[in-house]
Design a protein around this motif. Sequence first.
Motif, PDB file in Angstrom:
ATOM      1  N   MET A   1       2.575  -4.688   3.065  1.00  0.00           N
ATOM      2  CA  MET A   1       3.584  -3.676   3.353  1.00  0.00           C
ATOM      3  C   MET A   1       3.036  -2.287   3.060  1.00  0.00           C
ATOM      4  O   MET A   1       2.087  -2.139   2.282  1.00  0.00           O
ATOM      5  CB  MET A   1       4.826  -3.920   2.492  1.00  0.00           C
ATOM      6  N   THR A   2       3.648  -1.274   3.661  1.00  0.00           N
ATOM      7  CA  THR A   2       3.287   0.102   3.364  1.00  0.00           C
ATOM      8  C   THR A   2       4.533   0.900   3.014  1.00  0.00           C
ATOM      9  O   THR A   2       5.651   0.549   3.404  1.00  0.00           O
ATOM     10  CB  THR A   2       2.596   0.791   4.561  1.00  0.00           C
ATOM     11  N   GLY A   3       4.329   1.993   2.288  1.00  0.00           N
ATOM     12  CA  GLY A   3       5.412   2.906   1.940  1.00  0.00           C
ATOM     13  C   GLY A   3       4.828   4.170   1.349  1.00  0.00           C
ATOM     14  O   GLY A   3       3.674   4.189   0.894  1.00  0.00           O
ATOM     15  N   THR A   4       5.614   5.226   1.339  1.00  0.00           N
ATOM     16  CA  THR A   4       5.119   6.495   0.813  1.00  0.00           C
ATOM     17  C   THR A   4       5.323   6.632  -0.694  1.00  0.00           C
ATOM     18  O   THR A   4       4.738   7.520  -1.318  1.00  0.00           O
ATOM     19  CB  THR A   4       5.815   7.673   1.517  1.00  0.00           C
TER      20      THR A   4
ATOM     21  N   PHE B   1      -1.316  -1.120  -4.244  1.00  0.00           N
ATOM     22  CA  PHE B   1      -2.498  -0.274  -4.189  1.00  0.00           C
ATOM     23  C   PHE B   1      -2.098   1.131  -3.763  1.00  0.00           C
ATOM     24  O   PHE B   1      -1.364   1.299  -2.782  1.00  0.00           O
ATOM     25  CB  PHE B   1      -3.527  -0.817  -3.195  1.00  0.00           C
ATOM     26  N   ALA B   2      -2.577   2.119  -4.510  1.00  0.00           N
ATOM     27  CA  ALA B   2      -2.401   3.507  -4.100  1.00  0.00           C
ATOM     28  C   ALA B   2      -3.556   3.871  -3.178  1.00  0.00           C
ATOM     29  O   ALA B   2      -4.729   3.681  -3.521  1.00  0.00           O
ATOM     30  CB  ALA B   2      -2.398   4.423  -5.322  1.00  0.00           C
ATOM     31  N   ILE B   3      -3.231   4.375  -1.997  1.00  0.00           N
ATOM     32  CA  ILE B   3      -4.244   4.763  -1.017  1.00  0.00           C
ATOM     33  C   ILE B   3      -4.349   6.282  -1.020  1.00  0.00           C
ATOM     34  O   ILE B   3      -3.363   6.992  -0.811  1.00  0.00           O
ATOM     35  CB  ILE B   3      -3.881   4.259   0.394  1.00  0.00           C
ATOM     36  N   THR B   4      -5.544   6.781  -1.284  1.00  0.00           N
ATOM     37  CA  THR B   4      -5.791   8.224  -1.315  1.00  0.00           C
ATOM     38  C   THR B   4      -7.029   8.524  -0.471  1.00  0.00           C
ATOM     39  O   THR B   4      -7.691   7.622   0.039  1.00  0.00           O
ATOM     40  CB  THR B   4      -6.023   8.712  -2.756  1.00  0.00           C
ATOM     41  N   ALA B   5      -7.334   9.805  -0.360  1.00  0.00           N
ATOM     42  CA  ALA B   5      -8.527  10.193   0.387  1.00  0.00           C
ATOM     43  C   ALA B   5      -9.789   9.660  -0.267  1.00  0.00           C
ATOM     44  O   ALA B   5     -10.829   9.520   0.385  1.00  0.00           O
ATOM     45  CB  ALA B   5      -8.588  11.728   0.494  1.00  0.00           C
ATOM     46  N   GLN B   6      -9.719   9.354  -1.554  1.00  0.00           N
ATOM     47  CA  GLN B   6     -10.886   8.836  -2.267  1.00  0.00           C
ATOM     48  C   GLN B   6     -11.015   7.320  -2.163  1.00  0.00           C
ATOM     49  O   GLN B   6     -12.032   6.753  -2.578  1.00  0.00           O
ATOM     50  CB  GLN B   6     -10.816   9.237  -3.752  1.00  0.00           C
ATOM     51  N   GLY B   7     -10.008   6.643  -1.653  1.00  0.00           N
ATOM     52  CA  GLY B   7     -10.081   5.195  -1.536  1.00  0.00           C
ATOM     53  C   GLY B   7      -8.796   4.532  -1.996  1.00  0.00           C
ATOM     54  O   GLY B   7      -7.696   5.047  -1.766  1.00  0.00           O
ATOM     55  N   ALA B   8      -8.917   3.398  -2.673  1.00  0.00           N
ATOM     56  CA  ALA B   8      -7.750   2.624  -3.115  1.00  0.00           C
ATOM     57  C   ALA B   8      -7.887   2.262  -4.583  1.00  0.00           C
ATOM     58  O   ALA B   8      -8.988   1.995  -5.071  1.00  0.00           O
ATOM     59  CB  ALA B   8      -7.615   1.353  -2.274  1.00  0.00           C
ATOM     60  N   ARG B   9      -6.757   2.277  -5.296  1.00  0.00           N
ATOM     61  CA  ARG B   9      -6.769   1.827  -6.686  1.00  0.00           C
ATOM     62  C   ARG B   9      -5.496   1.035  -6.947  1.00  0.00           C
ATOM     63  O   ARG B   9      -4.429   1.315  -6.393  1.00  0.00           O
ATOM     64  CB  ARG B   9      -6.888   2.993  -7.669  1.00  0.00           C
TER      65      ARG B   9
ATOM     66  N   PHE C   1       0.864  -1.181   0.000  1.00  0.00           N
ATOM     67  CA  PHE C   1       0.000   0.000   0.000  1.00  0.00           C
ATOM     68  C   PHE C   1       0.899   1.229   0.000  1.00  0.00           C
ATOM     69  O   PHE C   1       1.784   1.354   0.862  1.00  0.00           O
ATOM     70  CB  PHE C   1      -0.896   0.032   1.243  1.00  0.00           C
ATOM     71  N   VAL C   2       0.700   2.136  -0.955  1.00  0.00           N
ATOM     72  CA  VAL C   2       1.510   3.342  -1.026  1.00  0.00           C
ATOM     73  C   VAL C   2       0.611   4.564  -0.948  1.00  0.00           C
ATOM     74  O   VAL C   2      -0.534   4.551  -1.406  1.00  0.00           O
ATOM     75  CB  VAL C   2       2.366   3.381  -2.315  1.00  0.00           C
ATOM     76  N   GLY C   3       1.138   5.614  -0.355  1.00  0.00           N
ATOM     77  CA  GLY C   3       0.363   6.845  -0.223  1.00  0.00           C
ATOM     78  C   GLY C   3       1.038   7.788   0.747  1.00  0.00           C
ATOM     79  O   GLY C   3       2.026   7.439   1.414  1.00  0.00           O
ATOM     80  N   ASN C   4       0.507   8.988   0.840  1.00  0.00           N
ATOM     81  CA  ASN C   4       1.087  10.006   1.710  1.00  0.00           C
ATOM     82  C   ASN C   4       0.985   9.603   3.173  1.00  0.00           C
ATOM     83  O   ASN C   4       0.116   8.809   3.564  1.00  0.00           O
ATOM     84  CB  ASN C   4       0.376  11.347   1.502  1.00  0.00           C
ATOM     85  N   ASN C   5       1.851  10.190   3.981  1.00  0.00           N
ATOM     86  CA  ASN C   5       1.760   9.971   5.420  1.00  0.00           C
ATOM     87  C   ASN C   5       0.411  10.463   5.931  1.00  0.00           C
ATOM     88  O   ASN C   5      -0.089  11.512   5.510  1.00  0.00           O
ATOM     89  CB  ASN C   5       2.880  10.724   6.152  1.00  0.00           C
ATOM     90  N   GLY C   6      -0.177   9.707   6.838  1.00  0.00           N
ATOM     91  CA  GLY C   6      -1.444  10.110   7.438  1.00  0.00           C
ATOM     92  C   GLY C   6      -2.670   9.768   6.622  1.00  0.00           C
ATOM     93  O   GLY C   6      -3.782  10.105   7.033  1.00  0.00           O
ATOM     94  N   ILE C   7      -2.512   9.095   5.491  1.00  0.00           N
ATOM     95  CA  ILE C   7      -3.648   8.807   4.618  1.00  0.00           C
ATOM     96  C   ILE C   7      -4.433   7.589   5.090  1.00  0.00           C
ATOM     97  O   ILE C   7      -5.586   7.386   4.697  1.00  0.00           O
ATOM     98  CB  ILE C   7      -3.186   8.636   3.155  1.00  0.00           C
ATOM     99  N   GLY C   8      -3.823   6.730   5.913  1.00  0.00           N
ATOM    100  CA  GLY C   8      -4.553   5.574   6.442  1.00  0.00           C
ATOM    101  C   GLY C   8      -3.988   4.228   6.048  1.00  0.00           C
ATOM    102  O   GLY C   8      -4.661   3.204   6.201  1.00  0.00           O
TER     103      GLY C   8
END
Length: 391
Positions: free
Chosen positions: A351-354, A369-377, A27-34
């Motif tokens: 795993m997670t990473g930014t 998976f990209a994790i964003t405020a809109q969900g996951a893709r 799962f990748v995405g900005n810090n604090g995104i979940g």
Amino acid sequence: MLTRLTLTDFRNYRGLDLVFSRPLVAFVGNNGIGKTNILEAISLLTAGRGLRRAALGTLSRVDGPGGWSLAARLEQDGYEHRIGTGLGPQEAGRRVRIDGEEARTSEALLDYMRVLWLVPAMDGLFIGPAGDRRRFLDRLTLSLNPAHGRMVTDFEKALRQRNRGLEQGASAQVLTALERQVAELGMAVSLARAETVRLLSATLDDQEPEPEAAAPDAPAPASFPQAVLGLEGEFESRFAGLPASDAEALYMQALAEGRARDRAAGRTLFGPHLSDLTVLHRAKGMPAAQSSTGEQKALLIGLVLAHADLTARVTGRAPVLLLDEVAAHLDPGRRKALFDRLLRLGGQVFMTGTDAALFEALPVESEIFAITAQGARALSLPGARETGDTP
């Protein structure tokens, strides 16, 4: 293998539905995104309090209706199982359902999933208080012995009852009964921990040692350093080599003799609740606490990987691994070695990473998976852009 995960009113998610088809998942995405919240949800699909040890009520979505739920589908031995857990509004304990039936406790989930994790909060494990290392060892033991979690809980409860009895001036007869319970449970906890250390040490001994760097300025080796483990404390020193029955009787005697001292201190000053897990860097003969930050991280990863191997061998099923931000602090060589080793474990890893670039060495048996405020893709693997492979 976990094939679907659905979160409802959990942490920052009103709702999230994820479908998995590969053994390695990032799962990748900005810090604090979940991202870590997803790992925490998976950690609650087995016995225990999850990777953050959070109070159940704090897991509910802020401004939500109250309560939360997690649902998952797993494929196991050719069958699909549906497991779920959650907390309803105004409820004190979480509920567990397995294939449509209510389970009495979360320990029933251990028949379906054993979960191990490595999170940034554990980076200071070797230099932090002994209690952190005991909890780490207890989690490792729980993966091998499903009864261990209940034993630890009952032991801690018995200790509190004895302490309260001392404070309130309970009779000698009452204290003797409480101390018998403390001694029985404490010895069981100590033996289970010692067995885990023994088995894990044997697993580490069977592994290939880390190669030595050719020169001081040579690249870091691609594997992870081996650890030498021990369990130490006054309790272990006093009863080393004794039969369990003799040690239990002497433990009970020590509790009785220490009543005045413990009453004055307001706590029990002798027992396995004060034991410590010791870790030594094998190649350097150096305590982990004195190793560099990078070496401590590599030692910890090596321990978790060795325990995953051990769990698979003892239980016949590889555990699920949760690795939060583990790739960010590894050089490219060790990162690739980690991914290759994870695939060989034969279980499922999350795993997670930014940054997706951290996972460019992932094998094709992976998905991101990209994790964003809109969900996951779903994303293509970074390597797929060059090789043409797709997850």
